[in-house]
Design an enzyme around this catalytic site. Structure first.
Site, PDB file in Angstrom:
ATOM      1  N   CYS A 116       0.806  -1.231   0.000  1.00  0.00           N
ATOM      2  CA  CYS A 116       0.000   0.000   0.000  1.00  0.00           C
ATOM      3  C   CYS A 116       0.838   1.279   0.000  1.00  0.00           C
ATOM      4  CB  CYS A 116      -0.934   0.021   1.198  1.00  0.00           C
ATOM      5  SG  CYS A 116      -2.154  -1.293   1.128  1.00  0.00           S
ATOM      6  N   HIS A 256      -3.474   7.305   2.833  1.00  0.00           N
ATOM      7  CA  HIS A 256      -3.878   6.007   2.298  1.00  0.00           C
ATOM      8  C   HIS A 256      -5.244   5.658   2.887  1.00  0.00           C
ATOM      9  CE1 HIS A 256      -3.923   1.933   1.037  1.00  0.00           C
ATOM     10  NE2 HIS A 256      -3.710   1.426   2.229  1.00  0.00           N
ATOM     11  N   ASN A 286     -10.412   0.438  -0.160  1.00  0.00           N
ATOM     12  CA  ASN A 286      -8.949   0.419  -0.180  1.00  0.00           C
ATOM     13  C   ASN A 286      -8.475  -0.181  -1.502  1.00  0.00           C
ATOM     14  OD1 ASN A 286      -6.225   0.010   0.206  1.00  0.00           O
ATOM     15  ND2 ASN A 286      -6.421  -1.055   2.164  1.00  0.00           N
TER      16      ASN A 286
END
Ligand code: UT7
Length: 335
Positions: A116, A256, A286
Site C-alpha cells: 500500500c 492512504h 482500499n
C-alpha cells in the site's frame, strides 16, 4: 540555475464502473452495512468485472487521460514506475505491458513493490531521477485489481478492498515547487501479518494451495491496524516537524484509504481539521496502490499552486511513510 525539484504537473485516475455495495456484501458474508461503515468507513467499492481485463487496463485508461490533459504524446515519457501488488502476470512487469499498450516507445519501465506504500515509494524514486537531471518526464502509476486476490467468503478482507488506480506526471520545476521531503520506512518482520501465502517461489501454486485459498490476501487485521495507526501518524508528525510545518501550514493531508479510523488518528496527531483531509474510502474502499493518486485526481480542481500537501501511507511489508510536497499548478484551470 535554480535547484531542480520534481513537481507533479498532471494527475488522472480510473475506477471501473461496477459497484459492490455493503448491501451486496451482506448477501455474501456474515456482515452488515452498519458494521462495515462504523468500523472502516467503506460504503461501496468498484470492481473490474469484465473477464480478460487486468490492472494494466485500468492504468491505460488513467494514463491516456493524463497524456491528453497534459497535451503530450506517449513517446515523450522517459520513465514509467508502476506500483502494484496485482500485476497482470508474475512477469513481465506490468510497466512493460502498459508501455506497449500506450505506445511509450522511448520509456524505461519497471514495477515497484511496496504494497500500500508503493505509490509513495515510487514517487520518491521518480523524483530522484528528475532531480538528477537524467529524465524530464516520469510517469508514476499506482493501481490494483484487488478483486483478483480477494476471497469473497472472508469477511476480514472482502469488505475493505476495491479496484482502481491513478497516475501522476513528474517534471522538473525551478521555483522550489514539488517534492520537498520524505520519510519512508520498512519493517520486514511485519510480513507475517499481511501477505499472499502462495503463488510465489516459496509456494508455487498447486491444487492444494488453491484449495487452501492461499492465493488470496491474508490479513491479521487487528495487528495491522495497531501498526498502521501508529506508523502513519508517526511519520506524518515527523515530516511536519522536520520541515517546521504547523497544522495551519498544511493545506491537505492525503492519506492512504485503509480504514477511516486510521485516517482520523493521523489527522488528529497532526492537528489537522477534517475539511483538509482527502477521504474517498466511502466510495472506493482500499485500492492498495491506487488510493493516493485517486485522491489527488478527485481533489485536483481544489488544489492551488503552492499548496502544502502531506501524503501518508501504510501497508504490507510493513512499509510506511510520508511525503511533503508543494503543489505546482492551479487545478481549477485544468480543462
Ligand atoms: O491497506 C493495508 C493495510 N491494512 C490496514 O490498514 C487494515 C487494518 N485493519 C483494519 O482496518 C481492521 O482491523 C479491520 C477492518 C480489518 C477489522 O476491524 P476490527 O475493528 O479490527 O475488527 P476485529 O477483527 O477486532 O473484530 C471485532 C469483531 C469480532 O467479533 P467478536 O470477536 O468481538 O465477537 C469479529 O468477529 O467484529 C467481528 N467482525 C465482523 N463483524 C461483521 C470482523 N469482521 C467483521 C465483518 N462484519 N466484516
Amino acid at each position: 540555475m535554480n535547484k531542480i525539484t520534481a513537481a507533479i504537473t498532471a494527475v488522472n485516475g480510473y475506477v471501473p464502473p461496477s459497484i459492490l455495495s455493503n448491501k451486496d456484501l451482506e448477501m455474501m458474508v456474515d456482515t452488515s452495512d452498519e458494521w462495515i461503515t462504523s468500523r472502516t468507513g467503506v460504503k461501496e467499492r468498484r470492481i473490474l468485472k469484465e473477464p480478460g481485463l487486468a490492472t494494466s487496463d485500468m492504468a491505460v485508461e488513467a494514463v491516456n487521460g493524463l497524456l491528453k490533459k497534459r497535451g503530450i504524446g506517449p513517446d515523450e515519457i522517459d520513465l514509467i514506475i508502476f506500483a502494484t501488488v496485482t500485476g497482470d502476470m508474475i512477469f513481465p512487469s506490468t510497466a512493460c505491458i502498459l508501455a506497449d499498450k500506450i505506445g511509450a516507445k522511448n520509456a524505461l519501465a519497471y514495477d515497484l513493490g511496496a504494497a500500500c506504500s508503493g505509490f509513495l515509494f515510487s514517487l520518491e524514486t521518480g523524483a530522484r531521477f528528475i532531480e538528477s537531471g537524467k529524465y524530464k518526464k516520469v510517469l508514476v502509476i499506482g493501481a490494483d485489481k484487488m478483486s483478483a486476490i480477494i476471497d469473497y467468503t472472508d469477511r476480514n478482507t472482502c469488505i475493505i478492498f476495491g479496484d482502481g488506480g491513478g497516475c501522476v506526471l513528474l517534471e522538473p520545476n525551478y521555483e522550489g515547487l514539488g517534492i520537498i521531503d520524505s520519510v519512508l520506512k520498512i519493517d520486514g518482520s511485519g510480513r507475517h501479518y499481511l501477505h499472499q501465502k502462495a503463488g510465489g517461489s516459496l509456494k508455487p501454486p498447486t491444487h492444494q494451495t488453491v484449495d487452501a485459498k492461499e492465493h488470496y490476501v491474508y490479513q491479521d487485521g487487528k495487528t495491522v491496524f495497531k501498526f498502521a495507526v501508529n506508523g502513519m501518524a508517526d511519520v506524518s508528525a515527523q515530516i511536519m516537524e522536520q520541515n517546521h510545518l504547523t497544522a495551519e501550514d498544511v493545506d491537505w493531508l492525503v492519506p492512504h484509504q485503509a480504514n477511516l479510523r486510521i485516517i482520523d488518528a493521523t489527522a488528529d496527531r497532526m492537528g489537522i481539521s477534517k475539511e483538509k483531509v482527502m477521504i474517498n474510502i466511502d466510495h472506493f474502499g482500499n485500492t492498495t496502490n491506487g488510493t493516493l493518486p485517486l485522491c489527488l485526481w478527485e481533489w485536483e480542481k481544489k488544489l492551488k499552486k503552492g499548496d502544502n500537501l502531506v501524503l501518508a501511507a501504510f501497508g504490507g511489508g510493513f512499509t510506511w511513510g510520508a511525503i511533503y510536497l508543494k503543489w505546482a499548478y492551479d487545478g481549477s484551470k485544468v480543462a
